[in-house]
Design a protein around this motif. Structure first.
Motif, PDB file in Angstrom:
ATOM      1  N   CYS A 178       0.848  -1.197   0.000  1.00 40.90           N
ATOM      2  CA  CYS A 178       0.000   0.000   0.000  1.00 40.90           C
ATOM      3  C   CYS A 178       0.886   1.251   0.000  1.00 40.90           C
ATOM      4  CB  CYS A 178      -0.872   0.027   1.252  1.00 40.90           C
ATOM      5  SG  CYS A 178      -1.733  -1.524   1.557  1.00 40.90           S
ATOM      6  N   GLY A 179       0.787   2.051  -1.033  1.00 40.74           N
ATOM      7  CA  GLY A 179       1.595   3.279  -1.096  1.00 40.74           C
ATOM      8  C   GLY A 179       3.079   2.978  -1.147  1.00 40.74           C
ATOM      9  N   ILE A 180       3.431   1.944  -1.882  1.00 39.45           N
ATOM     10  CA  ILE A 180       4.837   1.528  -2.061  1.00 39.45           C
ATOM     11  C   ILE A 180       5.120   1.542  -3.562  1.00 39.45           C
ATOM     12  CG2 ILE A 180       6.449  -0.430  -1.879  1.00 39.45           C
ATOM     13  CD1 ILE A 180       5.089  -1.191   0.743  1.00 39.45           C
ATOM     14  N   SER A 181       6.203   2.226  -3.977  1.00 36.95           N
ATOM     15  CA  SER A 181       6.433   2.421  -5.414  1.00 36.95           C
ATOM     16  C   SER A 181       6.982   1.171  -6.106  1.00 36.95           C
ATOM     17  CB  SER A 181       7.394   3.592  -5.640  1.00 36.95           C
ATOM     18  OG  SER A 181       8.643   3.297  -5.043  1.00 36.95           O
ATOM     19  N   GLY A 182       7.746   0.334  -5.341  1.00 34.88           N
ATOM     20  CA  GLY A 182       8.325  -0.868  -5.947  1.00 34.88           C
ATOM     21  C   GLY A 182       9.767  -0.663  -6.379  1.00 34.88           C
ATOM     22  N   SER A 183      10.576  -0.082  -5.486  1.00 39.04           N
ATOM     23  CA  SER A 183      12.009   0.088  -5.782  1.00 39.04           C
ATOM     24  C   SER A 183      12.674  -1.293  -5.835  1.00 39.04           C
ATOM     25  CB  SER A 183      12.676   0.914  -4.667  1.00 39.04           C
ATOM     26  OG  SER A 183      12.667   0.161  -3.477  1.00 39.04           O
ATOM     27  N   ILE A 202       0.944 -10.946  -5.399  1.00 37.70           N
ATOM     28  CA  ILE A 202       1.248  -9.571  -4.983  1.00 37.70           C
ATOM     29  C   ILE A 202       0.091  -8.660  -5.406  1.00 37.70           C
ATOM     30  CG2 ILE A 202       2.828  -7.613  -5.291  1.00 37.70           C
ATOM     31  CD1 ILE A 202       5.055  -9.746  -5.831  1.00 37.70           C
ATOM     32  N   VAL A 203      -0.400  -7.906  -4.427  1.00 36.43           N
ATOM     33  CA  VAL A 203      -1.474  -6.955  -4.690  1.00 36.43           C
ATOM     34  C   VAL A 203      -0.897  -5.566  -4.423  1.00 36.43           C
ATOM     35  CG1 VAL A 203      -3.814  -6.226  -4.051  1.00 36.43           C
ATOM     36  CG2 VAL A 203      -3.161  -8.637  -3.831  1.00 36.43           C
ATOM     37  N   SER A 204      -1.143  -4.623  -5.334  1.00 35.86           N
ATOM     38  CA  SER A 204      -0.614  -3.282  -5.094  1.00 35.86           C
ATOM     39  C   SER A 204      -1.739  -2.256  -5.091  1.00 35.86           C
ATOM     40  CB  SER A 204       0.394  -2.948  -6.196  1.00 35.86           C
ATOM     41  OG  SER A 204       0.653  -1.571  -6.166  1.00 35.86           O
ATOM     42  N   ILE A 205      -1.680  -1.375  -4.094  1.00 38.53           N
ATOM     43  CA  ILE A 205      -2.625  -0.249  -4.048  1.00 38.53           C
ATOM     44  C   ILE A 205      -1.772   1.010  -4.166  1.00 38.53           C
ATOM     45  CG2 ILE A 205      -4.407   0.948  -2.717  1.00 38.53           C
ATOM     46  CD1 ILE A 205      -4.751  -1.725  -1.123  1.00 38.53           C
ATOM     47  N   ASN A 206      -1.918   1.731  -5.276  1.00 46.35           N
ATOM     48  CA  ASN A 206      -1.070   2.902  -5.482  1.00 46.35           C
ATOM     49  C   ASN A 206      -1.826   3.910  -6.343  1.00 46.35           C
ATOM     50  OD1 ASN A 206       1.120   4.686  -6.421  1.00 46.35           O
ATOM     51  ND2 ASN A 206       2.471   3.133  -5.538  1.00 46.35           N
ATOM     52  N   SER A 207      -1.682   5.183  -5.987  1.00 45.20           N
ATOM     53  CA  SER A 207      -2.442   6.221  -6.721  1.00 45.20           C
ATOM     54  C   SER A 207      -1.804   6.556  -8.071  1.00 45.20           C
ATOM     55  CB  SER A 207      -2.555   7.479  -5.855  1.00 45.20           C
ATOM     56  OG  SER A 207      -1.279   7.816  -5.357  1.00 45.20           O
ATOM     57  N   ASP A 208      -0.565   6.115  -8.269  1.00 49.86           N
ATOM     58  CA  ASP A 208       0.134   6.444  -9.519  1.00 49.86           C
ATOM     59  C   ASP A 208       0.126   5.216 -10.450  1.00 49.86           C
ATOM     60  OD1 ASP A 208       1.882   7.019 -11.534  1.00 49.86           O
ATOM     61  OD2 ASP A 208       3.646   7.327 -10.244  1.00 49.86           O
ATOM     62  N   PRO A 209      -0.612   5.283 -11.549  1.00 45.66           N
ATOM     63  CA  PRO A 209      -0.698   4.087 -12.421  1.00 45.66           C
ATOM     64  C   PRO A 209       0.645   3.690 -13.029  1.00 45.66           C
ATOM     65  CG  PRO A 209      -1.845   5.990 -13.399  1.00 45.66           C
ATOM     66  CD  PRO A 209      -1.411   6.412 -12.037  1.00 45.66           C
ATOM     67  N   SER A 210       1.628   4.625 -13.028  1.00 43.05           N
ATOM     68  CA  SER A 210       2.924   4.261 -13.616  1.00 43.05           C
ATOM     69  C   SER A 210       3.926   3.770 -12.559  1.00 43.05           C
ATOM     70  CB  SER A 210       3.509   5.467 -14.378  1.00 43.05           C
ATOM     71  OG  SER A 210       3.763   6.509 -13.455  1.00 43.05           O
ATOM     72  N   ALA A 211       3.464   3.540 -11.321  1.00 46.31           N
ATOM     73  CA  ALA A 211       4.378   3.049 -10.269  1.00 46.31           C
ATOM     74  C   ALA A 211       4.944   1.681 -10.681  1.00 46.31           C
ATOM     75  CB  ALA A 211       3.648   2.942  -8.941  1.00 46.31           C
ATOM     76  N   ILE A 257       5.752  -0.888  -9.152  1.00 43.42           N
ATOM     77  CA  ILE A 257       5.220  -2.069  -8.447  1.00 43.42           C
ATOM     78  C   ILE A 257       4.141  -2.771  -9.269  1.00 43.42           C
ATOM     79  CG2 ILE A 257       3.488  -0.712  -7.120  1.00 43.42           C
ATOM     80  CD1 ILE A 257       5.254  -3.369  -5.269  1.00 43.42           C
ATOM     81  N   PHE A 258       3.427  -2.009 -10.109  1.00 44.33           N
ATOM     82  CA  PHE A 258       2.355  -2.617 -10.909  1.00 44.33           C
ATOM     83  C   PHE A 258       2.898  -3.634 -11.915  1.00 44.33           C
ATOM     84  CE2 PHE A 258      -0.227   1.251  -9.740  1.00 44.33           C
ATOM     85  CZ  PHE A 258      -1.138   0.541  -8.971  1.00 44.33           C
ATOM     86  N   LYS A 259       4.190  -3.464 -12.299  1.00 49.00           N
ATOM     87  CA  LYS A 259       4.766  -4.427 -13.261  1.00 49.00           C
ATOM     88  C   LYS A 259       4.916  -5.800 -12.618  1.00 49.00           C
ATOM     89  CE  LYS A 259       7.316  -1.383 -16.307  1.00 49.00           C
ATOM     90  NZ  LYS A 259       8.027  -0.254 -15.681  1.00 49.00           N
ATOM     91  N   MET A 260       5.081  -5.795 -11.306  1.00 47.17           N
ATOM     92  CA  MET A 260       5.303  -7.063 -10.606  1.00 47.17           C
ATOM     93  C   MET A 260       4.003  -7.621 -10.016  1.00 47.17           C
ATOM     94  SD  MET A 260       8.148  -8.173  -7.984  1.00 47.17           S
ATOM     95  CE  MET A 260       9.060  -8.648  -9.382  1.00 47.17           C
TER      96      MET A 260
END
Ligand SMILES: Cc1cc2nc3c(=O)[nH]c(=O)nc-3n(C[C@H](O)[C@H](O)[C@H](O)COP(=O)(O)OP(=O)(O)OC[C@H]3O[C@@H](n4cnc5c(N)ncnc54)[C@H](O)[C@@H]3O)c2cc1C
Length: 326
Positions: free
Chosen positions: A269-274, A287-296, A298-301
């Motif tokens: 939650c609110g983690i960019s995925g460094s 892996i589930v990601s909650i992020n306000s930025d669609p280009s974060a 973390i979404f790739k993973m």
């Protein structure tokens, strides 16, 4: 160098039970010892630990050096270090492995210094070269490369991350020897003011983790993640920034300089995925990601991605789960 032979595993215990990383190290140690045709021993310190010593044999040890004394019930650094160093000087193992737990990370370097040898910390893999040298594999340069490290001095000491290698199947028919060692007690620096049971679920054991990052606005907001984790029977994790800010303790940190976790479900939650964060959680089944930025990144993973504000999404998830369970 020729005086040194065999592999030794430090068997960490907590509240009288061997930590599972000890079994993982014995599994890998067994594989390497068989490859070299040498002995695999283990050292266990604790109070009334004979049954656990036997378990170490069932999980792969040929020999267990047992230091049974009330002084070892809790982790007393100086007494642990003193007795283990004496044992290593006597047995002279070629390789000595510790779990990269808080205890292992605190004890192993002190023993390596006392023995005048090197140490490779936080290994994620181990192998043996043709000439019997230990190849210690660990991420380097912020996890961008995997370094293969060899130690020139003996014993070759390494700490190894929890949950990066499988343990052997427990085999009650395995035979081995438990050798009870004389304990030497040295003045301790440890004063126990209060003992608490390990109540809170550890992230390294949890099957589900709800983790928070810099997307959280303040320390208190971890309670939102804790509510979701509790409903789902999981634990709370964190990326490094909230830990550095003192919002949550280091035991909760996931990543390169924190813990490696392998839950069934990881909710970021609110983690960019460094790369440093991914290094600690990419082994999660889902892996589930909650992020306000669609280009974060973390979404790739992520297997499931929710683009949205965690402050809106998580309360909705909590309401939905409560609704379904009532
Ligand atoms: C040697 C070294 C070791 C390191 N070790 C680790 C480690 O072990 N673990 C680790 O995590 N990091 C580690 N780091 C740090 C790492 O490089 C990153 O800085 C860190 O992982 C970033 O954390 P973050 O994703 O929480 O923050 P950010 O990268 O700032 O990401 C925050 C995310 O939150 C999203 N967001 C903001 N507000 C909201 C909202 N309201 N709702 C939903 N989403 C929102 C943003 O879109 C953004 O994607 C290490 C760095 C170095 C150099």
């Amino acid at each position: 160098m020729k005086d040194y032979s065999g592999l030794m595993v430090f068997a960490e215990q907590r509240e009288g039970r061997a930590h599972p990383v000890s079994y993982e190290l014995l599994g890998k140690g067994r594989e390497m010892a068989d490859k070299l045709g040498v002995e695999l021993s283990s050292v266990l310190l604790g109070n009334q630990m004979e049954e656990e010593a036997r378990e170490l044999i069932y999980y792969g040890a040929d020999k267990v050096f047992l230091y049974d004394n009330p002084v070892f019930e809790d982790f007393d650094l100086l007494n642990y270090k003193h007795n283990i160093t004496r044992l290593v000087e006597e047995v002279k193992p070629e390789v000595f492995l510790f779990g990269a737990t808080h205890l292992g990370r605190s004890l192993a370097p002190r023993i390596a210094v006392a023995l005048g040898t090197g140490l490779t910390a936080d290994c994620t893999g181990l192998d043996m070269s043709e000439d019997g040298g230990l190849i210690q594999i660990r991420p380097a340069f912020s996890g961008n490369i995997l370094a293969h490290i060899r130690t020139k001095t003996r014993p070759q000491v390494a700490t190894v991350r929890y949950k990066v290698m499988p343990s052997m199947l427990r085999d009650e028919h395995r035979k081995g020897e438990i050798i009870k060692k004389d304990v030497e007690i040295v003045p301790s620096l440890l004063t126990i003011l209060k003992k608490e049971k390990l109540g809170e679920k550890s992230i390294t054991e949890a099957e589900l983790i709800v983790s928070g990052g810099r997307g959280l606005k303040k320390a208190e907001d971890f309670s939102l993640l804790a509510d979701l984790a509790e409903l789902l029977g999981g634990a709370v994790g964190s990326s490094r920034p909230p830990v550095d800010d003192g919002w949550i303790s280091r035991e909760h940190q996931v990543g390169f300089s924190g813990n490696t976790v392998k839950p069934k479900v990881y909710i970021a939650c609110g983690i960019s995925g460094s790369p440093q964060h991914l290094a600690g959680m990419r082994g999660a089944d889902v892996i589930v990601s909650i992020n306000s930025d669609p280009s974060a990144p973390i979404f790739k993973m992520a297997d499931y991605g929710i683009v949205g504000d965690l402050y809106e999404v998580i309360p909705k998830l909590i309401d939905r789960i409560k609704g379904e369970s009532s």
